[in-house]
Design an enzyme around this catalytic site. Structure first.
Site, PDB file in Angstrom:
ATOM      1  N   PHE A 151       7.440 -62.277  87.876  1.00 37.45           N
ATOM      2  CA  PHE A 151       8.832 -62.216  87.415  1.00 37.45           C
ATOM      3  C   PHE A 151       9.213 -60.871  86.801  1.00 37.45           C
ATOM      4  CE2 PHE A 151       6.935 -63.039  83.258  1.00 37.45           C
ATOM      5  CZ  PHE A 151       7.745 -62.267  82.427  1.00 37.45           C
ATOM      6  N   LYS A 175       6.992 -64.331  99.068  1.00 34.65           N
ATOM      7  CA  LYS A 175       7.313 -65.420  98.146  1.00 34.65           C
ATOM      8  C   LYS A 175       7.607 -64.797  96.777  1.00 34.65           C
ATOM      9  CE  LYS A 175       5.684 -67.736  95.109  1.00 34.65           C
ATOM     10  NZ  LYS A 175       6.757 -67.797  94.104  1.00 34.65           N
ATOM     11  N   GLU A 178       9.792 -67.453  91.336  1.00 37.19           N
ATOM     12  CA  GLU A 178      10.845 -68.475  91.297  1.00 37.19           C
ATOM     13  C   GLU A 178      11.717 -68.319  90.043  1.00 37.19           C
ATOM     14  OE1 GLU A 178       7.715 -68.691  90.704  1.00 37.19           O
ATOM     15  OE2 GLU A 178       7.065 -70.533  89.712  1.00 37.19           O
ATOM     16  N   SER A 228      -0.544 -62.970  87.072  1.00 33.81           N
ATOM     17  CA  SER A 228      -1.520 -63.170  86.000  1.00 33.81           C
ATOM     18  C   SER A 228      -2.947 -63.246  86.551  1.00 33.81           C
ATOM     19  CB  SER A 228      -1.198 -64.467  85.251  1.00 33.81           C
ATOM     20  OG  SER A 228      -1.320 -65.560  86.138  1.00 33.81           O
ATOM     21  N   CYS A 283       3.174 -55.105  82.877  1.00 30.84           N
ATOM     22  CA  CYS A 283       1.710 -55.146  82.954  1.00 30.84           C
ATOM     23  C   CYS A 283       1.123 -53.847  82.441  1.00 30.84           C
ATOM     24  CB  CYS A 283       1.248 -55.400  84.379  1.00 30.84           C
ATOM     25  SG  CYS A 283       1.461 -53.982  85.448  1.00 30.84           S
ATOM     26  N   GLU A 383      -3.137 -62.257  76.584  1.00 29.49           N
ATOM     27  CA  GLU A 383      -2.048 -61.365  76.985  1.00 29.49           C
ATOM     28  C   GLU A 383      -0.759 -61.992  76.469  1.00 29.49           C
ATOM     29  OE1 GLU A 383      -1.287 -61.026  81.217  1.00 29.49           O
ATOM     30  OE2 GLU A 383      -0.374 -59.059  80.962  1.00 29.49           O
TER      31      GLU A 383
END
Ligand code: NAD
Length: 498
Positions: A151, A175, A178, A228, A283, A383
């Site tokens: 995301f 993909k 979402e 992740s 990240c 994290e």
């Protein structure tokens, strides 16, 4: 009024999913529902892969120049639509408008790189490897490749993937996350407008089931994943077990080292920007800073700097820290701050429940700083992916390097110093993929590849740059001899020599 539905892209058509499972795409500053995203059915996923498989038959033979020109056109379209793309991204993801433009721009750089595919997808040739024999390599596309994205960079990371896969002659099933698929879908529309033929790029939506279907699908040859560590490790194991190539770029806990000889003002600005920018949801953010020796005295100045940052909606002028992606993320981050206190860290700055006029429903948490943080505390071990900075003290550079190398993650790191010798020692000894020297967020430009070590990466080859050409192609070696009159009559040779 019901929110508009996000479409699937199958064989060049944007189609409504027949699924019964939907999820809202929500503006994290206001909770406004922007759209509904479907969880594609197995039949829809199969249809997307079948379209990509069929399109590969012709796309793989498309001349390099034709492929390159599509990405030349796409970079132009992205530039022309930059304002709209950034606004869409901010609405669904929350980051500030200038940062959203940065998100799009870092992806645009990969599109530019894809446009130079003619210089990248080159084989090698050795002349006369034996008498009259030449050997050369072909870098041929694999077939249907798939991408699964997170995301936090809904423009940049899809653009890490499909342009390079398609430019090398593959077809693609994407993909998106979402949580924020809207800017990704707008980029996909622009890609079709730029000339990507039907079936070459397809998009399905969903979560765990869609990802598992990609990992298992017999007609998908390679999977690129960014997200992740937990999910990426699962994807790597499942996809490689099914015989696919996989590259998984995963979670992080990036540390910076501040030596006392660093330029204080520049360093504190860099840390505040990297720790709290994008609400810490990068990240390559800097959630841990190791203050070495006398640099520990800079903590009050760092706290003062963090207090000047404006927390508000990403659309508000002057905002430094926007909302975090969801209510769930906010609750998790606030819970971790509470655990930090319970675990005995010193809360130097508490950003919980900031007042944000006009956006009382937003998922806001302001810059938060802990000192005295140690391994074993949840705020160190996990994290956080929020604007929470943990400060650690070390007596010297050796101790700081050892501390970083003991952390399981190896995504990014940085050192702040005026000493070339210290910086060189750091770059040599640190076991981390992206290393910054007085650069807080050292994301490599696409001339290089993104990388990572240990728990931050699985698979040998990274996204974009030269490495991804090898990831998205199969190397074939051809060894050739052409007979002429002078080579006739050599007789049968039963040895291994050419
Ligand atoms: P995530 O792992 O939750 O989701 C990534 C993708 O996996 C999404 O498309 C999601 O739909 C799918 N997914 C989620 N749960 C799944 C499950 N149980 N099974 C199968 N698929 C599943 O990651 P996120 O929260 O969207 O993104 C943040 C994470 O991504 C952070 O850990 C961050 O460090 C990491 N990240 C890494 C890089 C990098 O280059 N190393 C870059 C950006 C983000």
């Amino acid at each position: 009024m019901t929110a508009p539905s996000v479409k699937l892209l199958i064989n060049g058509q944007f189609v409504e999913s027949q699924t019964t499972q939907w999820r809202d795409v929500v503006n994290p500053a206001t909770q406004q529902v922007l759209a509904r995203v479907p969880f594609a059915t197995p039949a829809e996923i199969d249809a997307a892969v079948a379209a990509a498989k069929e399109a590969f038959k012709t796309w793989k033979k498309t001349p390099i120049g034709t492929r390159a020109r599509i990405f030349l056109k796409l970079q132009q379209l992205i530039r022309e639509n930059m304002g709209e793309l950034a606004a869409l991204l901010t609405a669904e993801q929350g980051k500030t408008l200038p940062d959203a433009e940065g998100d799009v721009f870092r992806g645009l750089e990969v599109v530019e790189h894809a446009a130079s595919i003619g210089n990248l997808q080159l084989g090698e040739l050795a002349n006369n490897v034996a008498s009259g024999v030449d050997t050369y390599t072909l870098l041929q596309p694999l077939g249907v490749c798939a991408g699964i994205t997170p995301f936090n960079f809904p423009a940049m990371i899809p653009l890490w993937m499909f342009p390079m896969a398609i430019a090398t002659g593959n077809t693609f099933v994407l993909k998106p996350s979402e949580q924020d698929p809207l800017v990704t879908m707008r980029l996909v529309e622009l890609a079709l407008e730029a000339g990507i033929p039907a079936g070459v790029l397809n998009v399905i939506h969903g979560g765990e089931d869609a990802v598992n279907a990609i990992c298992d699908h017999k007609d998908i040859k390679a999977v690129s994943f960014v997200g992740s560590t937990k999910v990426g490790t699962h994807v790597y194991n499942r996809a490689t077990l099914a015989g696919k190539r996989a590259q998984c770029m995963m979670g992080a806990k990036n540390h910076a080292i501040v030596l006392p000889d660093a330029n204080k003002e520049q360093t504190l600005n860099a840390i505040a920007g990297a720790s709290f920018g994008a609400a810490g949801q990068r990240c390559m953010a800097l959630p841990v800073v190791i203050m070495v020796g006398e640099a520990q005295q800079w903590v009050p100045d760092l706290v003062a700097k963090a207090q000047t940052l404006k927390v508000s909606a990403g659309t508000e002028k002057g905002t430094d820290v926007g909302p975090v992606i969801s209510r769930g993320a906010l609750t998790r981050i606030e819970g971790l701050i509470e655990r930090g206190v319970a675990d005995g860290a010193t809360l130097e700055l508490d950003g919980r429940k900031p007042t944000v006029p006009g956006y009382e429903d937003g998922n806001f948490v302001g810059p938060t700083i802990f000192s005295g943080v140690q391994p074993g505390m949840a705020i160190y071990d996990q994290e956080i992916f929020g604007p929470v900075l943990s400060l650690v003290a070390a007596k010297d550079l050796d101790e700081a390097i050892e501390f970083i190398n003991a952390n399981p993650n190896g995504n990014g790191t940085a050192i702040f110093t005026q000493s070339g010798a210290a910086a060189r020692k750091f770059q040599e000894e640190i076991d981390v993929g992206q290393v910054g020297i007085n650069v807080p967020v050292p994301v490599p430009v696409p001339l290089f590849s993104f990388t990572g070590s240990r728990a931050s990466k699985l698979g040998d080859l990274g996204p974009y740059g030269k490495q991804v050409i090898l990831f998205y192609t199969q190397t074939k070696t051809v060894t050739a001899r052409w007979f002429d009159d002078s080579t006739a009559g050599q007789g049968v040779n039963t040895t291994i020599s050419l």
